[in-house]
Design an enzyme around this catalytic site. Structure first.
Site, PDB file in Angstrom:
ATOM      1  N   ARG A   1       0.890  -0.913  -0.339  1.00 43.54           N
ATOM      2  CA  ARG A   1       0.289   0.324   0.266  1.00 43.54           C
ATOM      3  C   ARG A   1       0.633   1.394   0.130  1.00 43.54           C
ATOM      4  NH1 ARG A   1      -2.423   2.684   4.536  1.00 43.54           N
ATOM      5  NH2 ARG A   1      -4.264   4.522   3.868  1.00 43.54           N
TER       6      ARG A   1
ATOM      7  N   SER B   1      -6.500   2.392  -0.047  1.00 39.72           N
ATOM      8  CA  SER B   1      -7.013   1.903   1.253  1.00 39.72           C
ATOM      9  C   SER B   1      -6.544   0.375   2.067  1.00 39.72           C
ATOM     10  CB  SER B   1      -7.887   2.190   1.971  1.00 39.72           C
ATOM     11  OG  SER B   1      -9.278   1.379   1.559  1.00 39.72           O
TER      12      SER B   1
ATOM     13  N   ASN C   1     -16.832  -3.892   6.495  1.00 44.15           N
ATOM     14  CA  ASN C   1     -15.886  -3.292   7.639  1.00 44.15           C
ATOM     15  C   ASN C   1     -15.859  -2.973   9.021  1.00 44.15           C
ATOM     16  OD1 ASN C   1     -13.185  -2.720   8.792  1.00 44.15           O
ATOM     17  ND2 ASN C   1     -12.366  -2.519   6.749  1.00 44.15           N
TER      18      ASN C   1
ATOM     19  N   GLY D   1     -11.856  -7.342  11.409  1.00 48.79           N
ATOM     20  CA  GLY D   1     -12.328  -6.465  12.159  1.00 48.79           C
ATOM     21  C   GLY D   1     -11.139  -5.298  11.972  1.00 48.79           C
TER      22      GLY D   1
ATOM     23  N   HIS E   1     -23.521 -23.292   4.200  1.00 50.93           N
ATOM     24  CA  HIS E   1     -23.881 -24.823   3.999  1.00 50.93           C
ATOM     25  C   HIS E   1     -24.288 -25.347   2.897  1.00 50.93           C
ATOM     26  CE1 HIS E   1     -21.649 -28.188   5.082  1.00 50.93           C
ATOM     27  NE2 HIS E   1     -21.481 -27.956   6.493  1.00 50.93           N
TER      28      HIS E   1
ATOM     29  N   ASP F   1     -19.312 -25.955   1.225  1.00 50.43           N
ATOM     30  CA  ASP F   1     -19.028 -26.245   2.876  1.00 50.43           C
ATOM     31  C   ASP F   1     -17.385 -26.003   3.037  1.00 50.43           C
ATOM     32  OD1 ASP F   1     -16.674 -27.682   1.143  1.00 50.43           O
ATOM     33  OD2 ASP F   1     -17.989 -29.721   1.009  1.00 50.43           O
TER      34      ASP F   1
END
Length: 502
Positions: A322, A337, A434, A458, A490, A494
């Site tokens: 970056r 970013s 985010n 996070g 699911h 999987d």
């Protein structure tokens, strides 16, 4: 009967011959062995009802040999219409009980329509194709003898109008009298609109075609009951064209105003009502857009079998990249970013594991050729998920510019009016959110149907981890990390596939 008796020697016009009548009642007796039969798409609970319906159908047109008009069957409790995907029997071909006459495609699956007894396909009234056929509408005519099939060569559907559901389409005029429509709308000008919207619900359930339900799901609108679409089909039925023309968010909850575009625009511009104080509480009314999002998320959480996978990602190499890229940009240009880099990384991972870029289609799994990412921005009534198209085939600067443009459009939008542009409204193939700016370490996002995956990021943190450098004398080292959680459907992805993608 009140009719005068007929002389035994007087022939009845159009009556069956003795041999035909015998064949008819023998065939009917075989059907009576079951306690519940299906004719013309309706389930008949008593043998007597089936016998009477067979009698009406076989003596329908006295100029034709004994025959049976077969309607589109109702192959599931919720089926209201379907399409014929393929005819397995052709005109003039014999069949026996258990043979598959045709394949019927519903909104959920393709189901075989089996013959209940022996016969011959005399005439096919509904060709295979995408045209939607209501349950009960005639699709073919069967006879018992091959010699009788030729009599129906020039048979047309209009000749059977007396016993098909088509007259129901002609019933709306008496069913929508002007006095009934008068109290419905708040505006005095559109009574016909109110009359058209009233039949769209029967017992609280929105009446819509299976294709409309399926299309609403594919476009990401969620359940049709939450969209307040006014149907343009017979008796106010919501059809696929209504869903295609629907523009979210819903302009208003009043069905009459939703039909008129001019009335919908001011309704959409109206901010939520002011808070309503109560005894020890305050109610905050929600905007139609917020109600729509809530309905979609609740529907997805109830219907999609979610499971979650979490990893910690080291960002040191990404941060170095970056810095290098932003150093090559001009001072006036917006920098790239970490979020832009992770959006691109998600699309690159789809190339290695394309099974994650897919949707559940009831009877199949649809894998997409391009990665279209919905990026969740904003909060509350200003929560949006603009889509960035073909992320895998675009550069980082192009991705960054489009995300920044979407955020600017949200900031510049007037209160109560959603931002406009091609990025807002369409559903992508993957979603990223985010929550790092709020200090959240991890989050398990709700998948937005019909997507199969959603990724939540996070906060970026400096963490102390064991040093894996064999030449270093330090036991621990400091790295920059972020926690990423992938929610998976699911039915489509999987655990092993989701782990590969992460």
């Amino acid at each position: 009967s009140d009719d005068p008796p007929t002389s035994p020697t007087t022939p009845i016009k159009g009556a069956m011959s003795t041999a035909s009548a015998s064949r008819f009642f023998l065939s009917s007796s075989r059907r009576l062995a079951g306690s519940s039969l299906v004719r013309n798409g309706s389930r008949l609970n008593t043998p007597a009802q089936s016998l009477l319906l067979d009698l009406n159908q076989r003596r329908w047109m006295t100029s034709y040999p004994p025959h049976e008009v077969v309607g589109m069957p109702s192959l599931s409790p919720t089926m209201e219409a379907g399409t014929i995907a393929k005819w397995n029997k052709s005109e003039g071909e014999e069949f026996i009980a258990g043979d598959i006459l045709c394949e019927v495609e519903t909104d959920k699956a393709t189901v075989d329509f089996e013959a209940q007894d022996d016969g011959v396909i005399a005439k096919i009234l509904a060709d295979a194709g995408p045209a939607e056929i209501q349950c009960g509408e005639p699709i073919c005519i069967t006879v018992e003898e091959l010699a009788d099939a030729g009599a129906f060569k020039d048979y047309v559907v209009e000749a059977s109008a007396a016993s098909t559901p088509e007259p129901a389409a002609a019933t709306p005029p008496p069913a929508t009298p002007e006095p009934v429509a008068a109290p419905a709308p708040a505006v005095a000008t559109p009574p016909p609109v109110a009359a058209a919207t009233a039949p769209t619900a029967e017992g609280g359930r929105v009446v819509a075609s299976p294709l409309a339900h399926k299309l609403a799901k594919e476009l990401g609108h969620g359940p049709i009951s939450a969209l307040h679409i006014t149907g343009s089909g017979p008796n106010g039925r919501v059809i696929a064209a209504d869903v295609r023309e629907y523009i979210p968010p819903a302009a208003t909850e009043a069905p009459a105003a939703a039909v008129v575009t001019e009335a919908a625009a001011p309704a959409a511009a109206t901010p939520p009502s002011p808070p309503i104080p109560g005894d020890g509480y305050t109610d905050y009314p929600l905007s139609p857009a917020a109600l729509e999002i809530a309905s979609q998320l609740a529907h997805s959480k109830q219907n999609v079998p979610h499971y979650y996978l979490t990893v910690d990602i080291t960002l040191d190499s990404l941060l170095d990249l970056r810095s290098t890229l932003n150093g090559s940009l001009g001072k006036e240009e917006a920098g790239i970013s970490v979020n832009d880099l992770l959006i691109k990384a998600a699309a690159s991972a789809m190339k290695a594991v394309p099974s994650a870029n897919a949707s559940w289609m009831e009877s199949s799994v649809r894998v997409y050729d391009t990665v279209d990412v919905n990026v969740v921005v904003g909060s509350g009534d200003a929560l949006y998920a603009p889509v960035v198209r073909n992320v895998g085939g675009r550069g980082l600067k192009s991705i960054s510019d489009e995300v920044n443009a979407a955020v600017s459009a949200i900031d510049e939008a007037e209160e109560g009016v959603g931002p406009s542009g091609e990025a807002f409204g369409p559903m992508g193939t993957f979603t990223i959110m985010n929550l790092g700016m709020y200090g959240i370490k991890s989050c398990a996002p709700i998948i937005r149907e019909p997507q199969a995956c959603a990724l939540a990021l996070g906060a970026i943190e400096n963490r102390i981890v064991p040093n894996d450098d064999p030449d270093s004398e330090e036991i621990y080292k400091q790295v920059t990390m972020v926690t990423a959680t992938l929610s998976c459907d699911h039915r489509v992805v999987d655990g092993a596939v989701g782990a590969q993608w992460l």
